[in-house]
Design an enzyme around this catalytic site. Sequence first.
Site, PDB file in Angstrom:
ATOM      1  N   HIS A 199       0.783  -1.268  -0.011  1.00 10.14           N
ATOM      2  CA  HIS A 199       0.082  -0.013   0.044  1.00 10.14           C
ATOM      3  C   HIS A 199       0.878   1.221  -0.045  1.00 10.14           C
ATOM      4  CE1 HIS A 199      -3.207   2.876   1.281  1.00 10.14           C
ATOM      5  NE2 HIS A 199      -2.185   3.360   2.115  1.00 10.14           N
ATOM      6  N   GLU A 200       1.968   1.275   0.987  1.00  6.15           N
ATOM      7  CA  GLU A 200       2.836   2.335   0.894  1.00  6.15           C
ATOM      8  C   GLU A 200       3.568   2.713  -0.556  1.00  6.15           C
ATOM      9  OE1 GLU A 200       2.639   4.620   3.258  1.00  6.15           O
ATOM     10  OE2 GLU A 200       1.126   3.263   4.329  1.00  6.15           O
ATOM     11  N   HIS A 246       1.483   4.279  -3.108  1.00  9.80           N
ATOM     12  CA  HIS A 246       1.381   5.992  -2.973  1.00  9.80           C
ATOM     13  C   HIS A 246       2.725   6.530  -3.944  1.00  9.80           C
ATOM     14  CE1 HIS A 246      -1.442   6.731  -0.264  1.00  9.80           C
ATOM     15  NE2 HIS A 246      -1.212   5.881   0.733  1.00  9.80           N
ATOM     16  N   GLU A 258      -5.710   6.879  -1.079  1.00  9.31           N
ATOM     17  CA  GLU A 258      -5.825   5.752  -0.326  1.00  9.31           C
ATOM     18  C   GLU A 258      -6.437   4.586  -1.173  1.00  9.31           C
ATOM     19  OE1 GLU A 258      -4.353   5.415   2.436  1.00  9.31           O
ATOM     20  OE2 GLU A 258      -3.411   7.558   2.471  1.00  9.31           O
TER      21      GLU A 258
END
Length: 433
Positions: free
Chosen positions: A282-283, A286, A364
């Site tokens: 997930h990071e 970004h 997100e």
Amino acid sequence: MSSMIVTWAFCAAVLASLATKFWLASRQMRHVHAHRSSVPPAFAGQISLPAHQKAADYTVVRSQFGLLTEAFGAAVLLGWTLLGGLDALNTWVYGLVQPAWGEMAYQLALFGLFSLIGGALDLPFSLWQVFRIEQRFGFNRMTLKLFVVDMLKGSVVGIVIGVPLLSAVLWLMNAAGSLWWLWAWGLWAGFILLMQLIYPTLIAPLFNRFAPLEDPALTSRVQALMQRCGFKAQGFFVMDGSRRSAHGNAYFTGLGRSKRVVFYDTLLARLQPTEVEAVLAHELGHFHHKHVLHNLFTMLGVSLAGLALLGWLSGQMGFYTGLGVSPNIGSPSHALALILFGMVLPPFMFFISPLMALRSRKAEFEADAYASQHADGQALSQALLKLYEDNANTLTPDPLYVRFYYSHPAASERLAALAALGASRPAAPGLAA
């Protein structure tokens, strides 16, 4: 510019923002309390009733405390401005410092004393939040000694970094003519980029310990994920977040060769390897979608617009007198302009915060979608559920409050989106548990 227009616009912004904050917080508390008695059906069997009720109570207590701090902050703001606090401080500092030490010393002293008083006024609230609220709900692990050490370290770092930067800005305001704000923005942009490079390796270690990740299996897993996603890092580190809090997190930070992956030790203690991998994915999402760069460019664009506005306001007598301050006669008022602008801008900026929150929630969702492509989406859902429970994030926030404040989607929206992605996409290869 008429001082009366400035006064009325400022008062309207302060009152409108405060009233809106109180209204939204009241909605949030009523909504959370109304749903306290039962776990939402979507989370039944996954989140226990005691954990759900703890999150509800934590949310309500924090909202109540937030109302108190907002009201106090508004009173302090009016005290500094229309009630003459900053004007009195400026008169005293100017008379004491300027004749003996000169203009720059006076302006730095004004900033320093203003910051010191502001910090002293905020200190009781910080202590209460950490040692009463966080302690009550089992999150605080910070001792009073560590709190004081952190505060002193932060002050020293702020002085070492802030004084040269502030001195350069004040000098530009005095020497660079009417376009000083453009030069100051260039300086600020360079400073922000420099901090992206040095913070992970020089500043963050002043406050936390960063040890190399020693779990060979997990290291191999996250290295494989980085390779699949086309990212490189200078290392994988574990941060001793448990020294201060039970909250957990992970992040991918830095620019160029300073990039590093950091896991909180509290996160590693709670999540399974597949879940840690999904959180890291997930990071990485970004970075893949350039959210970090977009945020950086947005911040620089907003700062450019703000400095341009300040460049105009600082030359308007009504800007000072309308906010309760008499500018220095025959002497620069640059420090006054910077302090005033920094104080009065937030009430006006408050009303664009829903747009910023919307953009953040969209990012997100995009990062979650990326994670579900390159890791196990079900593992990410499981990790998020654990983090919601461990951090006492309410599962039943007020929808309007979410739209106005939340930088991350509400739990129900986020997990539903991940479930939809899992139903529509086959599992990515190479993700064996």
